[in-house]
Each structure stands twice: as C-alpha cells, then as structure tokens.
Enzyme design. Structure first.
Site, mmCIF file in Angstrom:
data_model
loop_
_atom_site.group_PDB
_atom_site.id
_atom_site.type_symbol
_atom_site.label_atom_id
_atom_site.label_comp_id
_atom_site.label_asym_id
_atom_site.label_seq_id
_atom_site.Cartn_x
_atom_site.Cartn_y
_atom_site.Cartn_z
ATOM 1 C CG ASP A 180 -0.588 -0.534 2.796
ATOM 2 O OD1 ASP A 180 0.907 -0.172 2.569
ATOM 3 O OD2 ASP A 180 -0.936 -0.970 3.205
ATOM 4 C CG ASN B 24 -8.831 -2.627 11.595
ATOM 5 O OD1 ASN B 24 -7.996 -3.081 10.829
ATOM 6 N ND2 ASN B 24 -9.808 -1.369 10.852
ATOM 7 C CG HIS C 291 -6.051 -3.149 8.238
ATOM 8 N ND1 HIS C 291 -6.354 -1.559 8.511
ATOM 9 C CD2 HIS C 291 -4.892 -3.128 8.809
ATOM 10 C CE1 HIS C 291 -4.608 -1.216 9.419
ATOM 11 N NE2 HIS C 291 -3.998 -2.222 9.142
ATOM 12 C CD GLU D 189 -9.383 0.210 7.525
ATOM 13 O OE1 GLU D 189 -9.249 -1.022 8.001
ATOM 14 O OE2 GLU D 189 -8.449 1.158 7.432
HETATM 15 C C1 F6R Z 1 1.387 -1.689 5.803
HETATM 16 C C2 F6R Z 1 -0.055 -2.422 6.027
HETATM 17 C C3 F6R Z 1 -1.295 -2.499 7.137
HETATM 18 C C4 F6R Z 1 -0.468 -2.856 8.303
HETATM 19 C C5 F6R Z 1 -0.878 -2.903 9.856
HETATM 20 C C6 F6R Z 1 -0.407 -3.426 10.904
HETATM 21 O O1 F6R Z 1 1.770 -2.150 4.859
HETATM 22 O O2 F6R Z 1 -0.600 -3.306 5.283
HETATM 23 O O3 F6R Z 1 -2.102 -3.764 7.209
HETATM 24 O O4 F6R Z 1 0.606 -4.496 8.302
HETATM 25 O O5 F6R Z 1 -1.734 -2.158 9.706
HETATM 26 O O6 F6R Z 1 0.380 -2.627 11.144
HETATM 27 P P1 F6R Z 1 1.889 -2.190 12.792
HETATM 28 O O7 F6R Z 1 2.741 -3.755 12.221
HETATM 29 O O8 F6R Z 1 2.107 -0.929 12.690
HETATM 30 O O9 F6R Z 1 0.806 -2.964 13.584
#
Ligand code: F6R
Length: 270
Positions: free
Chosen positions: A67, A137, A139, A144
């Site tokens: 992303d 959540n 994702h 989402e």
């Molecule tokens: C990042 C991404 C998100 C994160 C997720 C967890 O490229 O796609 O899905 O993997 O938000 O983030 P952290 O590791 O910071 O808890």
C-alpha cells in the site's frame, strides 16, 4: 492456515527472515510482497543481518509493497517508499528500479493507477511470497473491514480506528492521509505464499478472528483461510486469545518431522 507461535517478537522476526532467506536462495529472482508498519521492522533487520553475514543477495529480486498513502509525495519522510528505503532497501543490494508501490497522485484516477499496478504484478509473473501485518481491526494491507474478498488494487478510505492507530507515527501538526491505494484481497490471495506476522497483545483479538473466526469481510484477514499456503507467525501475546494453541504446537512438531524427511513442501500444515 499454519499457525506458528513463537515466544517473542524477536523469534517471530528470526523465523520470518529465515523463510524469506530460504526462498531468495532457492529463487534469486523471486518477487516479494512487502508490508510497512511496526511489525515487519525486526524482520527487515534480520534480513539485513543475513545479507551482511551470509552474503544473501537481493540484487535480482523484485518487490511490490502492499500500500501507499495518497496525498503524500514519494520523497516525503512519511511515504511508504521512504519507509522501505530507510528500513530495508538502503541496507541491502536491491535494485530499486524493481521496487514497486501502488502510487496514485492526487490528480490521477485511482482506478487507472490500480489497474496499472495489477498489470505490473502480472507482467513479472506474480508475487512468490507476501509479507503481511494485521491491523487491530483485522485489516490486511489497507483492506479495511467490509472489503470485498474479490477486490484488486484500488483506493480505500481508512477507518477512524486505523487513522487513530497510525496517528502515533505523525506529529500533531503533520498532515495524516485518510486515503490510500492498497493491493486488494484477491491480489493478496493470488500470491504464492503468505507470511502474516503479528506481535503484541493488541493484535490478539484480530488474530483470533482471522484464524478461528468465521470467514467474513468484517475481518479481512479471515480471507487467508482461503489461501493454500498461508502461515501465521505470532508471538505468545498475539496468540493469547487463540483456542487451539496446543493443536498448533503439536502440528508444528509433526510438520517439522515431515519437512526434515522430505525437504521443502510449499503447502504443509494448511
Ligand atoms: C502496512 C499495512 C498494514 C499494517 C497493519 C499493522 O503496509 O499494510 O496492514 O501491516 O496496519 O501495522 P503495525 O505493524 O504497525 O501494527
């Protein structure tokens, strides 16, 4: 899904880097799908160590990040390209011309940018191994809750809970985007192997929903139940709400015996 429970975040990173390293040794021109966020940072450090200490070379690999924010320039410190540059690319022998992000400029049609990203992924023959984190959540990428399991790379509006989770990374007076381009769930499910990494108690409910909950768009990570070769590597805190821990530990031992006997087998344990 294969569920591997390690004691702590350091062991999660060690194992993830070992699996990625094995793939790159076996297939030097492998295509990796990469994630940003706090979770994979230790894995990237472990990969840098493998590069320095065992001459593991990344010079022929291609990478696709999951992303990228919309509304932030590529050279801004908050862009995911800057993140990957700082945390991994500048410390290994990667060819940055083969590192891709789903960028979409504010004046660009996201539908066109999404199709273009999907096109490059298929041009290189698809992603061999995808690294994922998980949002509190549920994702994956920025898919989402309520994201379609059939989704491809596209624009998503971030949920207030994701914006709040990520606000720790932005200064009070700094612009925090609420739009991002993300690979879709179908894009992720089309990859050859998935490593989902989760550490910390704040991920325990999302991990439980993903592994032992119903297949549901409300928990996008539950879509991994449909993948032939998805491996969850979690620390004991992130695993603390799982009900079938003993089974996962037993299956891990049995899988190891089979791996030792027959060598590499891609979809063991699912
Ligand atoms: C990042 C991404 C998100 C994160 C997720 C967890 O490229 O796609 O899905 O993997 O938000 O983030 P952290 O590791 O910071 O808890």
């Amino acid at each position: 899904m294969e569920v591997i429970i390690e004691n702590d975040a350091a062991a999660v990173a060690e194992l993830a880097a070992h699996i990625i390293g094995e793939l790159v040794r076996r297939k030097p021109d492998a295509t990796l799908g990469l994630a940003t966020g706090s979770t994979p940072v230790e894995t990237y450090k472990a990969l840098i160590k493998l590069h320095r200490e065992t001459q593991l070379s990344f010079k022929n690999i291609s990478t696709f990040n999951l992303d990228e924010y919309i509304g932030i320039a590529e050279d801004n410190a908050q862009s995911y390209r800057s993140f990957m540059q700082n945390k991994l690319f500048e410390s290994i022998d990667i060819d940055v011309s083969r590192t891709y992000f789903p960028r979409c400029e504010s004046d660009q049609n996201p539908a066109v940018a999404g199709l273009a990203y999907e096109h490059i992924i298929s041009e290189v023959g698809g992603i061999d191994l995808q690294i994922l984190g998980i949002g509190s959540n549920g994702h994956i990428g920025f898919n989402e809750p309520t994201s379609s399991f059939a989704s491809k790379t596209r624009v998503k509006t971030l949920t207030p809970s994701t914006i709040a989770d990520n606000s720790r990374l932005f200064a009070d007076d700094e612009f925090q985007p609420h739009l991002a381009m993300t690979m879709g769930i179908a894009t992720i499910l089309a990859t050859g192997k998935i490593l989902l990494l989760a550490t910390g108690r704040h991920k325990a409910q999302a991990v439980r929903d993903a592994v032992e909950g119903a297949l549901s768009a409300i928990c996008p990570a539950s879509s991994l139940q449909l993948h032939q070769n998805a491996v969850l590597i979690v620390d004991s805190q992130a695993a603390s709400k799982l009900k079938h821990t003993q089974y996962y530990q037993w299956a891990r031992k049995e899988n190891q015996i089979i791996k030792d006997k027959f060598g590499y087998f891609p979809s063991l344990g699912n």
